[in-house]
Motif scaffolding. Structure first.
Motif, PDB file in Angstrom:
ATOM      1  N   ASP A 180       0.905  -1.189   0.184  1.00  0.00           N
ATOM      2  CA  ASP A 180       0.564   0.240   0.120  1.00  0.00           C
ATOM      3  C   ASP A 180       0.708   1.115  -0.097  1.00  0.00           C
ATOM      4  OD1 ASP A 180      -2.135  -1.120   0.045  1.00  0.00           O
ATOM      5  OD2 ASP A 180      -2.986  -1.336   2.353  1.00  0.00           O
ATOM      6  N   TYR A 181       2.002   1.144   0.082  1.00  0.00           N
ATOM      7  CA  TYR A 181       2.649   2.357  -0.285  1.00  0.00           C
ATOM      8  C   TYR A 181       2.470   2.357  -1.440  1.00  0.00           C
ATOM      9  CZ  TYR A 181       7.655   4.958   0.679  1.00  0.00           C
ATOM     10  OH  TYR A 181       8.076   6.172   0.693  1.00  0.00           O
ATOM     11  N   GLY A 182       2.595   2.525  -2.217  1.00  0.00           N
ATOM     12  CA  GLY A 182       2.553   2.873  -3.511  1.00  0.00           C
ATOM     13  C   GLY A 182       0.676   1.912  -4.377  1.00  0.00           C
ATOM     14  N   ILE A 183       0.987   3.128  -6.067  1.00  0.00           N
ATOM     15  CA  ILE A 183       0.235   2.179  -6.627  1.00  0.00           C
ATOM     16  C   ILE A 183       0.531   2.041  -8.219  1.00  0.00           C
ATOM     17  CG2 ILE A 183      -2.233   3.000  -7.764  1.00  0.00           C
ATOM     18  CD1 ILE A 183      -2.313   4.778  -5.538  1.00  0.00           C
ATOM     19  N   ARG A 184       0.005   0.824  -9.001  1.00  0.00           N
ATOM     20  CA  ARG A 184       0.870   0.372  -9.869  1.00  0.00           C
ATOM     21  C   ARG A 184       0.048   0.899 -10.560  1.00  0.00           C
ATOM     22  NH1 ARG A 184       2.559  -4.480 -11.956  1.00  0.00           N
ATOM     23  NH2 ARG A 184       2.775  -4.322 -14.390  1.00  0.00           N
ATOM     24  N   LEU A 185       0.197   2.403 -12.035  1.00  0.00           N
ATOM     25  CA  LEU A 185      -0.482   2.814 -12.533  1.00  0.00           C
ATOM     26  C   LEU A 185      -0.617   2.671 -14.312  1.00  0.00           C
ATOM     27  CD1 LEU A 185       1.008   6.588 -11.970  1.00  0.00           C
ATOM     28  CD2 LEU A 185      -1.173   5.411 -11.237  1.00  0.00           C
ATOM     29  N   HIS A 186       0.130   1.807 -14.653  1.00  0.00           N
ATOM     30  CA  HIS A 186       0.168   1.439 -15.961  1.00  0.00           C
ATOM     31  C   HIS A 186       1.358   0.115 -16.266  1.00  0.00           C
ATOM     32  CE1 HIS A 186       2.308   1.871 -20.652  1.00  0.00           C
ATOM     33  NE2 HIS A 186       0.902   2.553 -20.286  1.00  0.00           N
ATOM     34  N   ARG A 187       1.461  -1.190 -16.939  1.00  0.00           N
ATOM     35  CA  ARG A 187       2.193  -1.731 -16.553  1.00  0.00           C
ATOM     36  C   ARG A 187       3.870  -1.351 -16.693  1.00  0.00           C
ATOM     37  NH1 ARG A 187       4.123  -3.259 -22.330  1.00  0.00           N
ATOM     38  NH2 ARG A 187       3.944  -1.418 -24.364  1.00  0.00           N
ATOM     39  N   SER A 188       3.922   0.048 -17.205  1.00  0.00           N
ATOM     40  CA  SER A 188       5.202  -0.133 -17.433  1.00  0.00           C
ATOM     41  C   SER A 188       5.310   1.479 -15.813  1.00  0.00           C
ATOM     42  CB  SER A 188       5.354   1.645 -18.040  1.00  0.00           C
ATOM     43  OG  SER A 188       5.711   0.406 -19.822  1.00  0.00           O
ATOM     44  N   TRP A 189       4.595   1.584 -14.980  1.00  0.00           N
ATOM     45  CA  TRP A 189       5.042   2.453 -13.499  1.00  0.00           C
ATOM     46  C   TRP A 189       3.977   2.325 -12.815  1.00  0.00           C
ATOM     47  CZ3 TRP A 189       7.988   6.760 -15.143  1.00  0.00           C
ATOM     48  CH2 TRP A 189       8.065   7.322 -16.562  1.00  0.00           C
ATOM     49  N   TRP A 190       4.054   2.870 -12.169  1.00  0.00           N
ATOM     50  CA  TRP A 190       4.718   2.593 -10.260  1.00  0.00           C
ATOM     51  C   TRP A 190       4.902   3.932  -9.845  1.00  0.00           C
ATOM     52  CZ3 TRP A 190       7.160   3.970  -5.539  1.00  0.00           C
ATOM     53  CH2 TRP A 190       6.645   3.069  -4.739  1.00  0.00           C
ATOM     54  N   VAL A 191       3.331   4.534  -8.553  1.00  0.00           N
ATOM     55  CA  VAL A 191       3.938   5.579  -7.883  1.00  0.00           C
ATOM     56  C   VAL A 191       3.490   5.948  -6.274  1.00  0.00           C
ATOM     57  CG1 VAL A 191       1.884   6.725  -8.627  1.00  0.00           C
ATOM     58  CG2 VAL A 191       3.939   8.091  -8.484  1.00  0.00           C
ATOM     59  N   ALA A 192       4.386   5.987  -5.447  1.00  0.00           N
ATOM     60  CA  ALA A 192       4.333   6.389  -4.196  1.00  0.00           C
ATOM     61  C   ALA A 192       2.649   7.094  -3.891  1.00  0.00           C
ATOM     62  CB  ALA A 192       5.591   7.013  -3.467  1.00  0.00           C
ATOM     63  N   ARG A 193       2.389   7.176  -2.765  1.00  0.00           N
ATOM     64  CA  ARG A 193       1.435   7.177  -3.139  1.00  0.00           C
ATOM     65  C   ARG A 193       1.058   8.973  -2.866  1.00  0.00           C
ATOM     66  NH1 ARG A 193      -3.806   5.084  -1.192  1.00  0.00           N
ATOM     67  NH2 ARG A 193      -3.927   2.377  -1.551  1.00  0.00           N
ATOM     68  N   GLY A 194       2.513   9.638  -1.748  1.00  0.00           N
ATOM     69  CA  GLY A 194       2.438  10.263  -1.613  1.00  0.00           C
ATOM     70  C   GLY A 194       3.454  11.790  -2.560  1.00  0.00           C
ATOM     71  N   ALA A 195       3.479  10.988  -3.977  1.00  0.00           N
ATOM     72  CA  ALA A 195       3.839  12.047  -5.269  1.00  0.00           C
ATOM     73  C   ALA A 195       2.897  12.374  -5.773  1.00  0.00           C
ATOM     74  CB  ALA A 195       5.241  10.922  -5.261  1.00  0.00           C
ATOM     75  N   VAL A 214      -1.096  12.924 -11.785  1.00  0.00           N
ATOM     76  CA  VAL A 214      -0.065  14.153 -11.710  1.00  0.00           C
ATOM     77  C   VAL A 214       0.401  14.176 -10.597  1.00  0.00           C
ATOM     78  CG1 VAL A 214       0.088  17.032 -11.461  1.00  0.00           C
ATOM     79  CG2 VAL A 214      -1.830  15.809 -13.340  1.00  0.00           C
ATOM     80  N   LEU A 215       1.894  14.603 -10.623  1.00  0.00           N
ATOM     81  CA  LEU A 215       2.943  14.141  -9.219  1.00  0.00           C
ATOM     82  C   LEU A 215       2.790  15.484  -8.682  1.00  0.00           C
ATOM     83  CD1 LEU A 215       5.675  11.659 -10.562  1.00  0.00           C
ATOM     84  CD2 LEU A 215       3.184  11.266 -10.042  1.00  0.00           C
ATOM     85  N   GLN A 216       3.894  15.501  -7.610  1.00  0.00           N
ATOM     86  CA  GLN A 216       3.594  16.477  -6.494  1.00  0.00           C
ATOM     87  C   GLN A 216       4.844  17.853  -7.519  1.00  0.00           C
ATOM     88  OE1 GLN A 216       2.039  17.961  -4.206  1.00  0.00           O
ATOM     89  NE2 GLN A 216       1.395  15.633  -3.670  1.00  0.00           N
ATOM     90  N   ASP A 217       5.273  17.205  -8.353  1.00  0.00           N
ATOM     91  CA  ASP A 217       5.911  18.173  -8.830  1.00  0.00           C
ATOM     92  C   ASP A 217       5.971  18.661 -10.635  1.00  0.00           C
ATOM     93  OD1 ASP A 217       6.631  15.736 -10.597  1.00  0.00           O
ATOM     94  OD2 ASP A 217       8.481  14.889 -10.086  1.00  0.00           O
ATOM     95  N   GLY A 218       4.748  18.127 -10.985  1.00  0.00           N
ATOM     96  CA  GLY A 218       4.086  18.463 -11.998  1.00  0.00           C
ATOM     97  C   GLY A 218       3.646  17.674 -12.860  1.00  0.00           C
ATOM     98  N   ARG A 219       4.924  16.586 -13.214  1.00  0.00           N
ATOM     99  CA  ARG A 219       5.192  15.065 -14.146  1.00  0.00           C
ATOM    100  C   ARG A 219       3.556  15.341 -13.935  1.00  0.00           C
ATOM    101  NH1 ARG A 219      10.040  11.850 -13.160  1.00  0.00           N
ATOM    102  NH2 ARG A 219      10.035  12.932 -10.905  1.00  0.00           N
ATOM    103  N   GLU A 220       2.949  14.220 -15.120  1.00  0.00           N
ATOM    104  CA  GLU A 220       1.977  13.282 -15.849  1.00  0.00           C
ATOM    105  C   GLU A 220       2.744  11.520 -15.741  1.00  0.00           C
ATOM    106  OE1 GLU A 220      -0.174  15.844 -18.187  1.00  0.00           O
ATOM    107  OE2 GLU A 220      -1.005  17.510 -16.738  1.00  0.00           O
ATOM    108  N   LEU A 221       2.111  11.005 -15.250  1.00  0.00           N
ATOM    109  CA  LEU A 221       1.868   9.902 -15.680  1.00  0.00           C
ATOM    110  C   LEU A 221       1.156   8.839 -16.303  1.00  0.00           C
ATOM    111  CD1 LEU A 221       4.162   8.199 -12.505  1.00  0.00           C
ATOM    112  CD2 LEU A 221       4.885   9.377 -14.610  1.00  0.00           C
ATOM    113  N   PRO A 222       0.892   7.937 -17.221  1.00  0.00           N
ATOM    114  CA  PRO A 222      -0.570   7.523 -17.982  1.00  0.00           C
ATOM    115  C   PRO A 222      -1.186   6.352 -17.272  1.00  0.00           C
ATOM    116  CG  PRO A 222       1.482   6.089 -18.821  1.00  0.00           C
ATOM    117  CD  PRO A 222       2.173   7.031 -17.710  1.00  0.00           C
ATOM    118  N   VAL A 223      -2.189   6.205 -16.867  1.00  0.00           N
ATOM    119  CA  VAL A 223      -2.892   5.705 -16.229  1.00  0.00           C
ATOM    120  C   VAL A 223      -3.729   4.787 -17.413  1.00  0.00           C
ATOM    121  CG1 VAL A 223      -5.157   4.971 -14.577  1.00  0.00           C
ATOM    122  CG2 VAL A 223      -3.586   7.202 -14.510  1.00  0.00           C
ATOM    123  N   GLY A 224      -3.225   3.079 -17.252  1.00  0.00           N
ATOM    124  CA  GLY A 224      -3.806   2.116 -17.729  1.00  0.00           C
ATOM    125  C   GLY A 224      -4.885   1.550 -18.162  1.00  0.00           C
TER     126      GLY A 224
END
Length: 259
Positions: free
Chosen positions: A208-223, A237-247
């Motif tokens: 539960d520390y993070g979430i799988r978003l995509h077959r290539s991406w995982w992100v920490a909840r706090g980010a 959208v990450l805290q630094d403004g970057r965007e990651l795709p959600v499969g």
């Protein structure tokens, strides 16, 4: 095909359909649309069917064609995204494939109600069904889209043991993981490193520390700062403004995790 949280194409399609079917407003709109179309009597049905039967006929047509098209197009688009084809192309592929069973279903109804030749009628209907399928898929995706939705900042918790694999100079403030062949690129607030593992195994160990978003991406909840749609496709959208795709196969799990 990549999987996450025991999701498969069928399981994800059923989960989305179940969530949609629980919305009262959706059913009201769908049945209301069928009733209104029935009153207007398009495609010659105004003269061939009495009012009550016409309204019932078009309510059935609208309801059944929506669900058939939705289930097929969602499943096909999910398969396409699992193989790296992102929206809106995957959405278009789903709509195109769904046009075939939709045309067959409508031609069968016409044959039953109006004794029209199946294949001749199917040939006439197919171009119209393709156009309507694309328009419906695009409209439904647009309605499902949202502006930026803030995500509450996760409370800090003790990190999982997996974080001990990170080099000491990078700290343990893990932001994201990116799958790269037989490695994952781990990024913290202090830099990046490659770790020999699979994204599936890493995501499982991180729990539960993070979430799988995509077959290539995982992100920490706090980010995570927010969720939004860009060009019809959901992104985080990450805290630094970057965007990651959600499969597509990860959307339901993401919604449940951030709810």
């Amino acid at each position: 095909m990549a999987k996450v949280a025991n999701d498969t194409v069928v399981a994800e399609t059923i989960a989305e359909a179940r969530a949609l079917a629980q919305r009262g407003r959706f059913w009201a709109a769908l049945l209301g649309l069928g009733f209104v179309i029935g009153l207007t009597g398009p495609f010659g049905t105004y003269d061939t069917l009495p009012t009550v039967l016409r309204a019932a006929y078009w309510t059935v047509v609208v309801t059944t064609t929506f669900w058939l098209g939705y289930l097929v197009s969602f499943a096909v688009a999910t398969c396409a995204e699992a193989y790296g084809i992102n929206a809106p192309i995957s959405l278009g592929i789903g709509a195109a494939v769904a046009s075939v069973p939709l045309t067959a279903w409508l031609a069968g109804l016409h044959m039953a109600f109006f004794a029209t030749p199946f294949w001749a009628n199917a040939g006439e209907l197919l171009p119209y069904v393709i156009v309507i399928s694309f328009a419906a898929a695009t409209s439904f995706e647009a309605v499902s889209s949202r502006e930026v939705v803030p995500v509450p900042r996760a409370t800090s918790t003790s990190g999982p043991a997996w974080l001990d694999q990170l080099p000491a100079h990078l700290g343990k403030d893990l932001i994201l993981l990116h799958a790269q062949d037989h490695y994952v690129r781990a990024e913290t607030a202090l830099g990046q490193t490659l770790i020999r593992t699979t994204l599936h195994d890493a995501a499982t160990d991180l729990g539960d520390y993070g979430i799988r978003l995509h077959r290539s991406w995982w992100v920490a909840r706090g980010a995570i700062q927010a969720q939004r749609y860009r060009n019809g496709a959901p992104v985080v959208v990450l805290q630094d403004g970057r965007e990651l795709p959600v499969g597509r196969t990860y959307r339901r799990a993401l919604k449940d995790a951030l709810r």
